[in-house]
Enzyme design. Structure first.
Site, mmCIF file in Angstrom:
data_model
loop_
_atom_site.group_PDB
_atom_site.id
_atom_site.type_symbol
_atom_site.label_atom_id
_atom_site.label_comp_id
_atom_site.label_asym_id
_atom_site.label_seq_id
_atom_site.Cartn_x
_atom_site.Cartn_y
_atom_site.Cartn_z
ATOM 1 N N ASP A 184 0.815 -1.218 0.000
ATOM 2 C CA ASP A 184 0.000 0.000 0.000
ATOM 3 C C ASP A 184 0.849 1.268 0.000
ATOM 4 O OD1 ASP A 184 -2.413 -1.261 -0.094
ATOM 5 O OD2 ASP A 184 -2.958 -0.921 1.992
ATOM 6 N N PHE A 185 1.815 1.323 0.883
ATOM 7 C CA PHE A 185 2.520 2.587 1.102
ATOM 8 C C PHE A 185 3.867 2.662 0.384
ATOM 9 C CE2 PHE A 185 -0.495 2.264 4.620
ATOM 10 C CZ PHE A 185 -1.204 3.433 4.385
#
Length: 398
Positions: free
Chosen positions: A159-160
């Site tokens: 995700d990041f």
């Protein structure tokens, strides 16, 4: 004196989403860009979305399913630098807001798109989350203890790191390219390729003695006793990363094992079980604080495993949140409200919670000011608010 943040003047439209898209917007906002989040219009009192990656951002609510909403976005796109599209492939295209349309309106526009899976892959039309993107990228197969199933970390990697931060990087590359060509472009990031790229080194060492054993049995994945964590007497943990011989010697000295010739036997895997047993026993004989007193200031590569609860409250733990990178002449914006030196801590007053407490952003919050500052629009003259959503006033044909 320091100069303005590096991305000051950059205008960004971020379509509301969760995790990777907002994180890309957060990185831009922390670097001084103006970020306006486009929230979905809902009648009644607008409620904040679960997104907490909102610092330095503002919002407007728009009915994207209406012709008026589409017209508003097209008008905004004429004068912005970046768009962040966090949706699955085809969503904005179906609304008439795809890159072919908006980049034709504004040739300098950088159209950033974030997906989980590859747009041209077999999973392109499927839903997924961090664990799924790590799984098909191969990265998840590397994570976990020996003899146990693959263990997903909290959603940092896909995700990041592989998602939002990779899209941010792509946007910056497009900004640099635009300086040379005068043209924007479509920037596509996906979390499968992003996570896979981050795993370049771990993937390659699988074909070397450093990483050619099964998961959890290698030098850098917890298989080695001198690259692992150990429980202390008080139930806390110390992290050990004493790979090089001089660092290993300092570790052995601190553990009181200098008389057992471990320095010459450390590379022999047959000795690892006994070495680990001794390490576990010795680390449990003292508290984490006692071990810190022994290893602080040494080159043993032995440090406490700190928890966010103590980093947030103990000033001596260096837990103040800072910009990810220090720019000495044009610092990014400060995160901590206790920031004092803009060259180190970032410039400005920081944000409530200092990076430990997320701030919700209600649809429409700060949006009227943004429309005024960015475009010179005023409510009543250029737009009006209908059931909480922004509607562009028709232009006079006279």
């Amino acid at each position: 004196m320091v100069g303005p943040p590096p991305l000051q003047g950059l205008k960004v439209l971020e379509f509301a989403g969760l995790a990777p898209g907002p994180f890309a917007g957060l990185l831009l906002a922390d670097a001084g860009a103006k970020v306006l989040r486009i929230d979905r219009h809902a009648s009644g009192v607008p409620a904040p979305t679960p997104d907490m990656l909102t610092r330095h951002k503002s919002s407007i609510a728009v009915d994207l399913k209406s012709l008026d909403g589409v017209r508003l976005i097209k008008e905004l796109a004429k004068n912005v630098d970046v768009i962040i599209d966090p949706f699955r492939p085809g969503v904005l295209e179906k609304l008439g807001l795809g890159p072919e349309t908006l980049c034709a309106i504004n040739p300098r526009l950088i159209y950033g798109r974030m997906t989980g899976f590859r747009r041209d892959g077999q999973y392109a039309s499927m839903a997924g989350h961090d664990i799924n993107y790590l799984a098909v990228s191969g990265v998840l197969s590397l994570l976990g203890r020996s003899g146990e199933k693959p263990h997903p970390p909290v959603n940092i990697l896909a995700d990041f790191a592989g998602g939002g931060a990779t899209l941010f990087q792509g946007i910056l590359l497009a900004v640099i390219s635009r300086e040379k060509t005068g043209k924007g472009q479509v920037v596509e990031a996906n979390m499968v390729d992003g996570a896979g790229y981050l795993a370049t080194f771990p993937r390659q060492i699988r074909k070397t003695p450093v990483g050619d054993h099964p998961r959890g049995e290698n030098l850098l994945d917890g298989g080695s006793p001198y690259y692992d964590t150990y429980e202390t007497k008080d139930g806390k943990y110390m992290a050990v990363g004493a790979l090089e011989p001089q660092f290993y010697a300092a570790l052995i000295k601190g553990l009181g094992l200098s008389n057992q010739n471990w320095e010459k036997r450390r590379l022999n895997r047959e000795n690892w079980p006994e070495m680990r047993r001794q390490f576990e026993e010795i680390f449990k004989s003292k508290t984490r604080s006692e071990w810190e007193k022994i290893f602080d200031g040494t080159d043993a590569c032995c440090t406490p495993v700190l928890e966010y609860s103590e980093l947030e409250t103990d000033a001596g733990r260096e837990g103040d949140q800072r910009p990810a990178v220090t720019l000495r002449e044009t610092p990014c914006l400060a995160v901590s409200e206790k920031a004092t030196d803009p060259r180190i801590h970032g410039q400005g007053s920081g944000v409530p919670g200092g990076g430990y407490v997320g701030q919700l952003l209600s649809p429409g919050e700060g949006g009227e000011d943004a429309l005024s500052n960015w475009f010179g629009w005023t409510r009543g003259k250029d737009f009006y608010i209908e059931n909480g959503g922004v509607v562009l006033k028709p232009k006079s044909k006279i």
